[in-house]
Design an enzyme around this catalytic site. Structure first.
Site, PDB file in Angstrom:
ATOM      1  N   ASP A  98     -66.770 -90.313 -50.157  1.00  0.00           N
ATOM      2  CA  ASP A  98     -67.839 -90.994 -49.418  1.00  0.00           C
ATOM      3  C   ASP A  98     -67.570 -91.159 -47.932  1.00  0.00           C
ATOM      4  O   ASP A  98     -68.189 -91.985 -47.277  1.00  0.00           O
ATOM      5  CB  ASP A  98     -68.066 -92.370 -50.051  1.00  0.00           C
ATOM      6  CG  ASP A  98     -66.796 -93.208 -50.110  1.00  0.00           C
ATOM      7  OD1 ASP A  98     -65.827 -92.864 -49.400  1.00  0.00           O
ATOM      8  OD2 ASP A  98     -66.764 -94.192 -50.864  1.00  0.00           O
ATOM      9  N   GLU A 120     -66.607 -86.857 -57.369  1.00  0.00           N
ATOM     10  CA  GLU A 120     -66.791 -88.322 -57.382  1.00  0.00           C
ATOM     11  C   GLU A 120     -68.215 -88.675 -56.929  1.00  0.00           C
ATOM     12  O   GLU A 120     -68.439 -89.544 -56.078  1.00  0.00           O
ATOM     13  CB  GLU A 120     -65.758 -89.039 -56.507  1.00  0.00           C
ATOM     14  CG  GLU A 120     -65.512 -90.486 -56.896  1.00  0.00           C
ATOM     15  CD  GLU A 120     -64.563 -91.197 -55.938  1.00  0.00           C
ATOM     16  OE1 GLU A 120     -64.978 -91.593 -54.855  1.00  0.00           O
ATOM     17  OE2 GLU A 120     -63.389 -91.341 -56.297  1.00  0.00           O
ATOM     18  N   GLU A 134     -70.202 -95.916 -46.435  1.00  0.00           N
ATOM     19  CA  GLU A 134     -69.939 -95.036 -47.582  1.00  0.00           C
ATOM     20  C   GLU A 134     -71.113 -94.924 -48.539  1.00  0.00           C
ATOM     21  O   GLU A 134     -71.362 -93.854 -49.101  1.00  0.00           O
ATOM     22  CB  GLU A 134     -68.694 -95.525 -48.327  1.00  0.00           C
ATOM     23  CG  GLU A 134     -67.390 -95.334 -47.561  1.00  0.00           C
ATOM     24  CD  GLU A 134     -67.091 -96.437 -46.560  1.00  0.00           C
ATOM     25  OE1 GLU A 134     -67.880 -97.416 -46.463  1.00  0.00           O
ATOM     26  OE2 GLU A 134     -66.082 -96.342 -45.841  1.00  0.00           O
ATOM     27  N   HIS A 211     -59.160-102.763 -45.600  1.00  0.00           N
ATOM     28  CA  HIS A 211     -59.499-101.913 -44.454  1.00  0.00           C
ATOM     29  C   HIS A 211     -60.989-101.720 -44.219  1.00  0.00           C
ATOM     30  O   HIS A 211     -61.397-101.162 -43.209  1.00  0.00           O
ATOM     31  CB  HIS A 211     -58.861-100.533 -44.612  1.00  0.00           C
ATOM     32  CG  HIS A 211     -59.505 -99.685 -45.678  1.00  0.00           C
ATOM     33  ND1 HIS A 211     -60.644 -98.947 -45.448  1.00  0.00           N
ATOM     34  CD2 HIS A 211     -59.192 -99.467 -46.970  1.00  0.00           C
ATOM     35  CE1 HIS A 211     -60.980 -98.311 -46.559  1.00  0.00           C
ATOM     36  NE2 HIS A 211     -60.122 -98.612 -47.502  1.00  0.00           N
ATOM     37  N   ARG A 213     -64.758-101.352 -43.236  1.00  0.00           N
ATOM     38  CA  ARG A 213     -65.470-101.680 -41.994  1.00  0.00           C
ATOM     39  C   ARG A 213     -66.296-102.950 -42.122  1.00  0.00           C
ATOM     40  O   ARG A 213     -66.321-103.775 -41.207  1.00  0.00           O
ATOM     41  CB  ARG A 213     -66.434-100.547 -41.635  1.00  0.00           C
ATOM     42  CG  ARG A 213     -65.814 -99.510 -40.761  1.00  0.00           C
ATOM     43  CD  ARG A 213     -66.659 -98.268 -40.647  1.00  0.00           C
ATOM     44  NE  ARG A 213     -65.764 -97.187 -40.269  1.00  0.00           N
ATOM     45  CZ  ARG A 213     -65.711 -96.643 -39.065  1.00  0.00           C
ATOM     46  NH1 ARG A 213     -66.532 -97.024 -38.123  1.00  0.00           N
ATOM     47  NH2 ARG A 213     -64.852 -95.693 -38.801  1.00  0.00           N
ATOM     48  N   HIS A 244     -53.236-100.842 -43.047  1.00  0.00           N
ATOM     49  CA  HIS A 244     -53.974 -99.654 -42.575  1.00  0.00           C
ATOM     50  C   HIS A 244     -53.725 -99.462 -41.082  1.00  0.00           C
ATOM     51  O   HIS A 244     -53.463-100.439 -40.362  1.00  0.00           O
ATOM     52  CB  HIS A 244     -55.465 -99.910 -42.849  1.00  0.00           C
ATOM     53  CG  HIS A 244     -56.325 -98.697 -42.801  1.00  0.00           C
ATOM     54  ND1 HIS A 244     -56.742 -98.120 -41.628  1.00  0.00           N
ATOM     55  CD2 HIS A 244     -56.862 -97.925 -43.786  1.00  0.00           C
ATOM     56  CE1 HIS A 244     -57.505 -97.063 -41.884  1.00  0.00           C
ATOM     57  NE2 HIS A 244     -57.584 -96.923 -43.203  1.00  0.00           N
TER      58      HIS A 244
HETATM   59  C1  UD1 Z   1     -62.075 -94.035 -43.374  1.00  0.00           C
HETATM   60  C2  UD1 Z   1     -63.397 -93.838 -44.083  1.00  0.00           C
HETATM   61  C3  UD1 Z   1     -63.489 -94.778 -45.276  1.00  0.00           C
HETATM   62  C4  UD1 Z   1     -62.274 -94.679 -46.167  1.00  0.00           C
HETATM   63  C5  UD1 Z   1     -61.024 -94.859 -45.329  1.00  0.00           C
HETATM   64  C6  UD1 Z   1     -59.779 -94.648 -46.167  1.00  0.00           C
HETATM   65  C7  UD1 Z   1     -65.387 -93.268 -42.782  1.00  0.00           C
HETATM   66  C8  UD1 Z   1     -66.468 -93.773 -41.920  1.00  0.00           C
HETATM   67  N1  UD1 Z   1     -64.494 -94.175 -43.187  1.00  0.00           N
HETATM   68  O1  UD1 Z   1     -62.076 -95.362 -42.823  1.00  0.00           O
HETATM   69  O2  UD1 Z   1     -64.641 -94.451 -46.028  1.00  0.00           O
HETATM   70  O3  UD1 Z   1     -62.340 -95.680 -47.147  1.00  0.00           O
HETATM   71  O4  UD1 Z   1     -61.020 -93.888 -44.279  1.00  0.00           O
HETATM   72  O5  UD1 Z   1     -58.644 -95.148 -45.530  1.00  0.00           O
HETATM   73  O6  UD1 Z   1     -65.341 -92.089 -43.067  1.00  0.00           O
HETATM   74  N2  UD1 Z   1     -56.145 -94.500 -37.753  1.00  0.00           N
HETATM   75  C9  UD1 Z   1     -54.963 -93.985 -37.254  1.00  0.00           C
HETATM   76  N3  UD1 Z   1     -54.331 -92.986 -37.946  1.00  0.00           N
HETATM   77  C10 UD1 Z   1     -54.801 -92.506 -39.124  1.00  0.00           C
HETATM   78  C11 UD1 Z   1     -55.996 -93.048 -39.638  1.00  0.00           C
HETATM   79  C12 UD1 Z   1     -56.668 -94.033 -38.942  1.00  0.00           C
HETATM   80  O7  UD1 Z   1     -54.488 -94.407 -36.214  1.00  0.00           O
HETATM   81  O8  UD1 Z   1     -54.162 -91.616 -39.708  1.00  0.00           O
HETATM   82  C13 UD1 Z   1     -56.854 -95.564 -36.980  1.00  0.00           C
HETATM   83  C14 UD1 Z   1     -57.540 -94.992 -35.741  1.00  0.00           C
HETATM   84  O9  UD1 Z   1     -57.435 -95.917 -34.701  1.00  0.00           O
HETATM   85  C15 UD1 Z   1     -58.982 -94.850 -36.181  1.00  0.00           C
HETATM   86  C16 UD1 Z   1     -59.139 -96.034 -37.103  1.00  0.00           C
HETATM   87  O10 UD1 Z   1     -57.887 -96.124 -37.791  1.00  0.00           O
HETATM   88  O11 UD1 Z   1     -59.895 -94.888 -35.104  1.00  0.00           O
HETATM   89  C17 UD1 Z   1     -60.278 -95.914 -38.089  1.00  0.00           C
HETATM   90  O12 UD1 Z   1     -60.254 -94.642 -38.736  1.00  0.00           O
HETATM   91  P1  UD1 Z   1     -61.605 -93.991 -39.351  1.00  0.00           P
HETATM   92  O13 UD1 Z   1     -61.291 -92.693 -39.984  1.00  0.00           O
HETATM   93  O14 UD1 Z   1     -62.687 -94.034 -38.327  1.00  0.00           O
HETATM   94  O15 UD1 Z   1     -62.044 -95.027 -40.433  1.00  0.00           O
HETATM   95  P2  UD1 Z   1     -61.216 -95.749 -41.572  1.00  0.00           P
HETATM   96  O16 UD1 Z   1     -61.412 -97.214 -41.359  1.00  0.00           O
HETATM   97  O17 UD1 Z   1     -59.847 -95.209 -41.699  1.00  0.00           O
HETATM   98  N1  UDP Z   2     -52.502 -95.574 -50.623  1.00  0.00           N
HETATM   99  C1  UDP Z   2     -51.290 -95.028 -50.175  1.00  0.00           C
HETATM  100  N2  UDP Z   2     -50.529 -95.765 -49.314  1.00  0.00           N
HETATM  101  C2  UDP Z   2     -50.885 -96.997 -48.884  1.00  0.00           C
HETATM  102  C3  UDP Z   2     -52.139 -97.526 -49.321  1.00  0.00           C
HETATM  103  C4  UDP Z   2     -52.925 -96.783 -50.178  1.00  0.00           C
HETATM  104  O1  UDP Z   2     -50.933 -93.921 -50.555  1.00  0.00           O
HETATM  105  O2  UDP Z   2     -50.133 -97.619 -48.116  1.00  0.00           O
HETATM  106  C5  UDP Z   2     -53.346 -94.770 -51.529  1.00  0.00           C
HETATM  107  C6  UDP Z   2     -53.838 -95.468 -52.780  1.00  0.00           C
HETATM  108  O3  UDP Z   2     -52.945 -95.299 -53.846  1.00  0.00           O
HETATM  109  C7  UDP Z   2     -55.186 -94.795 -53.044  1.00  0.00           C
HETATM  110  C8  UDP Z   2     -55.668 -94.417 -51.678  1.00  0.00           C
HETATM  111  O4  UDP Z   2     -54.530 -94.451 -50.817  1.00  0.00           O
HETATM  112  O5  UDP Z   2     -55.040 -93.600 -53.803  1.00  0.00           O
HETATM  113  C9  UDP Z   2     -56.713 -95.388 -51.213  1.00  0.00           C
HETATM  114  O6  UDP Z   2     -56.937 -95.217 -49.851  1.00  0.00           O
HETATM  115  P1  UDP Z   2     -57.770 -96.237 -48.992  1.00  0.00           P
HETATM  116  O7  UDP Z   2     -57.651 -97.609 -49.566  1.00  0.00           O
HETATM  117  O8  UDP Z   2     -57.359 -96.015 -47.579  1.00  0.00           O
HETATM  118  O9  UDP Z   2     -59.244 -95.659 -49.129  1.00  0.00           O
HETATM  119  P2  UDP Z   2     -60.468 -95.912 -50.136  1.00  0.00           P
HETATM  120  O10 UDP Z   2     -60.004 -95.568 -51.514  1.00  0.00           O
HETATM  121  O11 UDP Z   2     -60.889 -97.332 -49.970  1.00  0.00           O
HETATM  122  O12 UDP Z   2     -61.528 -94.990 -49.630  1.00  0.00           O
END
Ligand code: UD1
Ligand code: UDP
Length: 377
Positions: A98, A120, A134, A211, A213, A244
């Site tokens: 998503d 999924e 999502e 984490h 939004r 996160h």
């Molecule tokens: C994204 C997805 C969310 C998912 C989540 C899993 C969207 C809109 N959101 O949210 O659906 O549940 O991933 O974790 O697609 N950042 C880093 N390094 C990384 C990853 C993230 O620094 O490897 C920081 C950055 O500052 C970035 C912020 O996290 O701007 C947010 O990342 P983003 O991919 O926009 O959204 P998530 O909140 O991670």
């Molecule tokens: N996860 C991980 N390390 C962490 C936290 C989560 O490997 O420190 C794994 C967790 O087991 C799951 C996935 O990341 O499989 C979930 O990711 P996240 O919560 O970022 O995203 P969401 O599932 O909410 O989209």
């Protein structure tokens, strides 16, 4: 015989974890020509997953930038993906879940008349703004999808209610289980000394992640306040919080938790130690999607700190509860699970509503059947 050309696209940590078993089964099968494209919407958190599952992407769009807007993620992913779709000309483009990468991938595939396989598919909360964005990503992807790979009957039911053709909906189980069964080890030893040093037998170790939004702001402050009070009021509680990388999450955590004894804030863990930490902890508190699926499978009670969930299966099975986003509710529900051993035992029941660990193989077989026998079941 021509091979079935599949472009497998993902961009974030959870998509990587859930796509990894599909990447593996398609690579092992010579009827497929698979190429893997990561948008790298996440960078470090995705690279952790690529390393654990030993995946070297054929294409890496490297779109990650700190603080990108949803529009920037969408447009940068689409531009990169379009070049690849034109070059590789896949028969099928697979997306999972998503995120913004999923919707961008599906839209590019659709524009080039490539069949979209949505892994999924069919999860719905009923609220377009929770989870945000999502819920909308899933619905918009559904419209563009040829193969809806629903993880559960409930998810398939949602798609049927939206009038998608039944012959395009397949209940496969969730590939998260395929990954989970590969990594859980009941005698697991962490590489990290701190995680080994925790007293899992005599203390109640709470694993926290947050984490989403829509929780950033007041809801996340409430969640953290409730946990802080629980720790202050119960000496046998320790919280482990692999935080996160989103800086907005980090600033709320700094503000509320500061530096409290027995709340251990650590960097995101690799999947192997993280999954095993779920298996060893007392209780999980999370707003994550994937963790709501993993914890019930491992028999760990989960409090879901959200207003609603698109994953009702764990709640129906009795291992998960929706704790909401208000401090007093969350405090009370954690307290009950700490002090009421009967309630705890009722919830600590391993149930597996999410599949038998063979979802990837089912997806492979459906693709082959449809493509070569023109027999979509
Ligand atoms: C994204 C997805 C969310 C998912 C989540 C899993 C969207 C809109 N959101 O949210 O659906 O549940 O991933 O974790 O697609 N950042 C880093 N390094 C990384 C990853 C993230 O620094 O490897 C920081 C950055 O500052 C970035 C912020 O996290 O701007 C947010 O990342 P983003 O991919 O926009 O959204 P998530 O909140 O991670
Ligand atoms: N996860 C991980 N390390 C962490 C936290 C989560 O490997 O420190 C794994 C967790 O087991 C799951 C996935 O990341 O499989 C979930 O990711 P996240 O919560 O970022 O995203 P969401 O599932 O909410 O989209």
């Amino acid at each position: 015989m021509d091979k079935l050309k599949v472009l497998t696209v993902f961009g974030t940590r959870p998509e990587g974890i859930k796509m990894a078993p599909i990447v593996k089964v398609l690579n092992e099968d010579n009827r497929f020509l698979q190429r893997v494209c990561v948008t790298a919407q996440h960078r470090d958190m995705l690279d952790q997953v690529l390393k654990i599952f030993d995946i070297t992407p054929d294409y890496d769009l490297d779109i990650f930038q700190h603080g990108q807007t949803l529009t920037q993620i969408t447009t940068r992913a689409m531009e990169g993906l379009e070049r690849i779709v034109k070059e590789f000309r896949p028969d099928v483009l697979l997306v999972q879940g998503d995120t913004t990468t999923v919707f961008a991938g599906a839209l590019v595939g659709f524009y080039h008349q490539v069949k979209i396989g949505h892994v999924e598919a069919g999860l719905r909360s009923g609220n377009l703004y929770s989870p945000y964005p999502e819920e909308a990503n899933r619905k918009m992807t559904g419209v563009l999808t040829h193969y809806h790979f629903a993880p559960t009957k409930e998810a398939a039911g949602n798609l049927l209610m939206e009038n998608y053709p039944p012959e395009k909906i397949f209940v496969t189980g969730n590939t998260v289980i395929d990954s989970l069964v590969q990594v859980i080890d009941d005698s697991y030893i962490f590489e990290d000394d701190f995680l080994n040093s925790l007293d899992y037998k005599n203390k109640k170790i709470i694993l926290l992640t947050a984490h989403r939004r829509e929780n950033i702001g007041e809801p996340m402050v409430n969640i953290f306040q409730a946990i802080k009070r629980i720790v202050e009021d119960n000496k046998d509680i320790e919280v482990v919080y692999p935080i996160h990388l989103n800086p907005n999450v980090r600033s709320i955590s700094d503000e509320v938790f500061g530096d409290i004894d027995r709340i251990h804030i650590i960097e995101p863990l690799d999947y192997l130690p993280f999954a095993n930490l779920i298996n060893m902890c007392y209780l999980v508190i999370t707003d994550s999607g994937g963790i709501q699926e993993e914890a019930p499978t491992l028999g760990k009670p989960v409090l879901v700190v959200r207003k609603e969930t698109e994953r009702p299966e764990g709640i129906e099975a009795g291992t998960a509860k929706l704790a909401g986003i208000f401090e007093d509710d969350i405090y009370r529900m954690i307290s009950e699970l700490i002090h009421d051993s009967k309630l705890y035992d009722e919830m600590a029941n391993a149930v597996n509503p999410y599949g038998d660990g063979r979802a990837s193989e089912k997806i492979r077989d459906i693709l082959i059947n449809d493509h070569f026998n023109n027999n979509p079941f």
